[in-house]
Design a protein around this motif. Structure first.
Motif, PDB file in Angstrom:
ATOM      1  N   THR A 140      41.108  52.372 -24.640  1.00  0.00           N
ATOM      2  CA  THR A 140      42.444  52.963 -24.771  1.00  0.00           C
ATOM      3  C   THR A 140      43.577  52.044 -24.350  1.00  0.00           C
ATOM      4  N   GLY A 141      43.338  51.087 -23.446  1.00  0.00           N
ATOM      5  CA  GLY A 141      44.427  50.195 -23.017  1.00  0.00           C
ATOM      6  C   GLY A 141      45.567  50.976 -22.379  1.00  0.00           C
ATOM      7  N   SER A 142      46.746  50.849 -22.938  1.00  0.00           N
ATOM      8  CA  SER A 142      47.929  51.549 -22.414  1.00  0.00           C
ATOM      9  C   SER A 142      47.898  53.040 -22.690  1.00  0.00           C
ATOM     10  N   GLY A 143      46.945  53.488 -23.520  1.00  0.00           N
ATOM     11  CA  GLY A 143      46.885  54.897 -23.901  1.00  0.00           C
ATOM     12  C   GLY A 143      47.731  55.220 -25.108  1.00  0.00           C
ATOM     13  N   ALA A 144      48.275  54.209 -25.772  1.00  0.00           N
ATOM     14  CA  ALA A 144      49.229  54.434 -26.858  1.00  0.00           C
ATOM     15  C   ALA A 144      48.695  55.358 -27.943  1.00  0.00           C
ATOM     16  N   ILE A 145      47.471  55.113 -28.400  1.00  0.00           N
ATOM     17  CA  ILE A 145      46.932  55.880 -29.528  1.00  0.00           C
ATOM     18  C   ILE A 145      46.673  57.330 -29.137  1.00  0.00           C
ATOM     19  N   ILE A 146      45.932  57.535 -28.059  1.00  0.00           N
ATOM     20  CA  ILE A 146      45.566  58.899 -27.670  1.00  0.00           C
ATOM     21  C   ILE A 146      46.783  59.706 -27.241  1.00  0.00           C
ATOM     22  N   LEU A 147      47.760  59.050 -26.620  1.00  0.00           N
ATOM     23  CA  LEU A 147      48.976  59.751 -26.206  1.00  0.00           C
ATOM     24  C   LEU A 147      49.839  60.123 -27.400  1.00  0.00           C
ATOM     25  N   ALA A 148      49.899  59.239 -28.390  1.00  0.00           N
ATOM     26  CA  ALA A 148      50.645  59.568 -29.606  1.00  0.00           C
ATOM     27  C   ALA A 148      50.030  60.773 -30.295  1.00  0.00           C
ATOM     28  N   MET A 149      48.696  60.810 -30.352  1.00  0.00           N
ATOM     29  CA  MET A 149      48.026  61.954 -30.968  1.00  0.00           C
ATOM     30  C   MET A 149      48.262  63.227 -30.168  1.00  0.00           C
ATOM     31  N   ALA A 150      48.205  63.114 -28.852  1.00  0.00           N
ATOM     32  CA  ALA A 150      48.374  64.296 -27.996  1.00  0.00           C
ATOM     33  C   ALA A 150      49.784  64.860 -28.075  1.00  0.00           C
ATOM     34  N   THR A 151      50.774  64.014 -28.273  1.00  0.00           N
ATOM     35  CA  THR A 151      52.138  64.532 -28.415  1.00  0.00           C
ATOM     36  C   THR A 151      52.299  65.300 -29.726  1.00  0.00           C
ATOM     37  N   GLN A 152      51.551  64.904 -30.746  1.00  0.00           N
ATOM     38  CA  GLN A 152      51.646  65.554 -32.055  1.00  0.00           C
ATOM     39  C   GLN A 152      50.784  66.810 -32.144  1.00  0.00           C
ATOM     40  N   ASN A 153      49.630  66.781 -31.480  1.00  0.00           N
ATOM     41  CA  ASN A 153      48.698  67.913 -31.519  1.00  0.00           C
ATOM     42  C   ASN A 153      48.207  68.228 -30.111  1.00  0.00           C
ATOM     43  N   PRO A 154      49.036  68.840 -29.302  1.00  0.00           N
ATOM     44  CA  PRO A 154      48.680  69.058 -27.894  1.00  0.00           C
ATOM     45  C   PRO A 154      47.552  70.057 -27.668  1.00  0.00           C
ATOM     46  N   ASP A 155      47.175  70.814 -28.674  1.00  0.00           N
ATOM     47  CA  ASP A 155      46.164  71.850 -28.484  1.00  0.00           C
ATOM     48  C   ASP A 155      44.738  71.350 -28.655  1.00  0.00           C
ATOM     49  N   GLN A 156      44.559  70.070 -28.946  1.00  0.00           N
ATOM     50  CA  GLN A 156      43.216  69.510 -29.082  1.00  0.00           C
ATOM     51  C   GLN A 156      42.691  69.060 -27.708  1.00  0.00           C
ATOM     52  N   GLN A 157      41.430  68.667 -27.661  1.00  0.00           N
ATOM     53  CA  GLN A 157      40.824  68.167 -26.422  1.00  0.00           C
ATOM     54  C   GLN A 157      40.703  66.643 -26.529  1.00  0.00           C
ATOM     55  N   TYR A 158      41.313  65.940 -25.586  1.00  0.00           N
ATOM     56  CA  TYR A 158      41.398  64.480 -25.684  1.00  0.00           C
ATOM     57  C   TYR A 158      40.637  63.789 -24.562  1.00  0.00           C
ATOM     58  N   PHE A 159      39.974  62.696 -24.943  1.00  0.00           N
ATOM     59  CA  PHE A 159      39.214  61.871 -24.015  1.00  0.00           C
ATOM     60  C   PHE A 159      39.513  60.409 -24.344  1.00  0.00           C
ATOM     61  N   ALA A 160      39.508  59.553 -23.331  1.00  0.00           N
ATOM     62  CA  ALA A 160      39.771  58.133 -23.573  1.00  0.00           C
ATOM     63  C   ALA A 160      39.059  57.293 -22.523  1.00  0.00           C
TER      64      ALA A 160
ATOM     65  N   ILE B 225      39.421  49.103 -15.268  1.00  0.00           N
ATOM     66  CA  ILE B 225      40.004  50.133 -14.406  1.00  0.00           C
ATOM     67  C   ILE B 225      41.506  49.956 -14.296  1.00  0.00           C
ATOM     68  N   ASN B 226      41.980  48.698 -14.395  1.00  0.00           N
ATOM     69  CA  ASN B 226      43.426  48.444 -14.342  1.00  0.00           C
ATOM     70  C   ASN B 226      44.124  48.979 -15.589  1.00  0.00           C
ATOM     71  N   ALA B 227      43.463  48.837 -16.734  1.00  0.00           N
ATOM     72  CA  ALA B 227      44.025  49.392 -17.965  1.00  0.00           C
ATOM     73  C   ALA B 227      44.084  50.914 -17.884  1.00  0.00           C
ATOM     74  N   LEU B 228      43.047  51.527 -17.339  1.00  0.00           N
ATOM     75  CA  LEU B 228      43.039  52.988 -17.197  1.00  0.00           C
ATOM     76  C   LEU B 228      44.165  53.461 -16.284  1.00  0.00           C
ATOM     77  N   ALA B 229      44.500  52.664 -15.280  1.00  0.00           N
ATOM     78  CA  ALA B 229      45.612  53.013 -14.389  1.00  0.00           C
ATOM     79  C   ALA B 229      46.925  53.023 -15.164  1.00  0.00           C
ATOM     80  N   VAL B 230      47.080  52.079 -16.086  1.00  0.00           N
ATOM     81  CA  VAL B 230      48.282  52.054 -16.930  1.00  0.00           C
ATOM     82  C   VAL B 230      48.318  53.280 -17.837  1.00  0.00           C
ATOM     83  N   ALA B 231      47.181  53.594 -18.449  1.00  0.00           N
ATOM     84  CA  ALA B 231      47.112  54.763 -19.330  1.00  0.00           C
ATOM     85  C   ALA B 231      47.420  56.050 -18.576  1.00  0.00           C
ATOM     86  N   LEU B 232      46.886  56.179 -17.361  1.00  0.00           N
ATOM     87  CA  LEU B 232      47.143  57.368 -16.555  1.00  0.00           C
ATOM     88  C   LEU B 232      48.620  57.465 -16.191  1.00  0.00           C
ATOM     89  N   ASN B 233      49.213  56.327 -15.862  1.00  0.00           N
ATOM     90  CA  ASN B 233      50.643  56.290 -15.547  1.00  0.00           C
ATOM     91  C   ASN B 233      51.457  56.795 -16.732  1.00  0.00           C
TER      92      ASN B 233
END
Length: 300
Positions: A135-155, A160-168
């Protein structure tokens, strides 16, 4: 001497500094010299870019000028603007980025668009389970979640440093409760038959190892190599995902990948050799290159 300084300093107004910096960047071969100067100066002053022109005659104090000079030096050394200011826009979202993650690219929005089309075609009301690998920065999964918030998302991500950025980024967008993040290499943390998803999506490394040194210095000197290096042929990560993702897809689930501009034929062959997917379809990016592959899991 003090009086002379007082006379000179106010002359360094916003507009004059923009003009000087644009010329300096142009002389030093920096892409988009004017917009780069605007972004860095707005960041220095805590302004929006439009404010630079609304307050064009405002002088900079010594501290502001010194900070701006340090940013200019970083850009001249080829450090990407996104790393200097610590953020990058993607899908109209302002995302935090660091040197632990790739800078999101416009062509990756094509991957998001294709995934959203897959979701739109399935009218079943039950929430879909969507997994992003790497996921890196989380760009893809976050873009999808903003468009379809009712789905279940995993990344996931191996860093671990990249995941910290995505969580932020997820927290900043109020989506941290919507996405489960976990650490691991591709599908290795998952258990077959227990972790099934309707969509698996990824923008994996796909640059040939020997080509990395030929990339722009902004890329090969600053962006994380492990997020670029696709092995000798550029297909190592793509091949691994294709050969394993079907084990974690629901019946008729979909795999979506971003690929290199010249990898369509090779990727199509890998999918056919795997024998676990229906015929793949490819989508071009905004520059006309085949950039996204979409493969549905074949019925067992």
């Amino acid at each position: 001497m003090q009086n002379r300084q007082n006379q000179i300093e106010p002359e360094w107004t916003i507009i004059k500094i923009l003009q000087w910096t644009t010329s300096y960047f142009k002389t030093n071969g920096i892409d988009s010299p004017r917009s780069t100067a605007e972004i860095l100066l707005a960041h220095t002053l805590g302004f929006k870019r439009i404010d630079l022109y609304l307050r064009h005659d405002q002088p900079l104090n010594v501290g502001e000028r010194n900070l701006f000079k340090s940013l200019i030096r970083r850009r001249i050394s080829k450090e990407p603007v996104a790393y200097i200011v610590g953020s990058k826009e993607f899908w109209s979202l302002e995302l935090v980025v660091s040197k632990d993650v790739l800078i999101p690219r416009p062509e990756t929005e094509c991957l998001v668009e294709e995934a959203l089309l897959v979701l739109d075609k399935d009218k079943v009301s039950a929430p879909k389970r969507i997994l992003e690998l790497g996921t890196g920065s989380g760009a893809i999964i976050l873009a999808m979640a903003t468009q379809n918030p009712d789905q279940q998302y995993f990344a996931s991500d191996i860093s671990i440093n990249a995941l910290a950025v995505a969580l932020n980024n997820a927290r900043h967008l109020g989506l941290d409760e919507k996405i489960d993040l976990f650490c691991g290499s591709w599908v290795s943390p998952l258990k077959e038959n227990n972790n099934l998803f309707d969509i698996i999506i990824s923008n994996p490394p796909y640059i040939r190892r020997g080509d990395i040194k030929t990339l722009q210095p902004e890329i090969n000197r600053f962006e994380p190599i492990n997020a670029l290096d696709g092995g000798e042929d550029g297909l190592a990560c793509i091949k691994h995902i294709i050969k394993n993702a079907h084990k974690f897809l629901n019946k008729s689930g979909t795999l979506l990948l971003e690929i290199g501009y010249d990898q369509k034929k090779a990727v199509d062959e890998i999918i056919k050799e795997t024998g676990r997917y229906a015929q793949a379809s490819f989508r071009k990016d905004y520059s006309g290159f085949d950039r996204v592959v979409c493969a549905k899991k074949a019925y067992d």
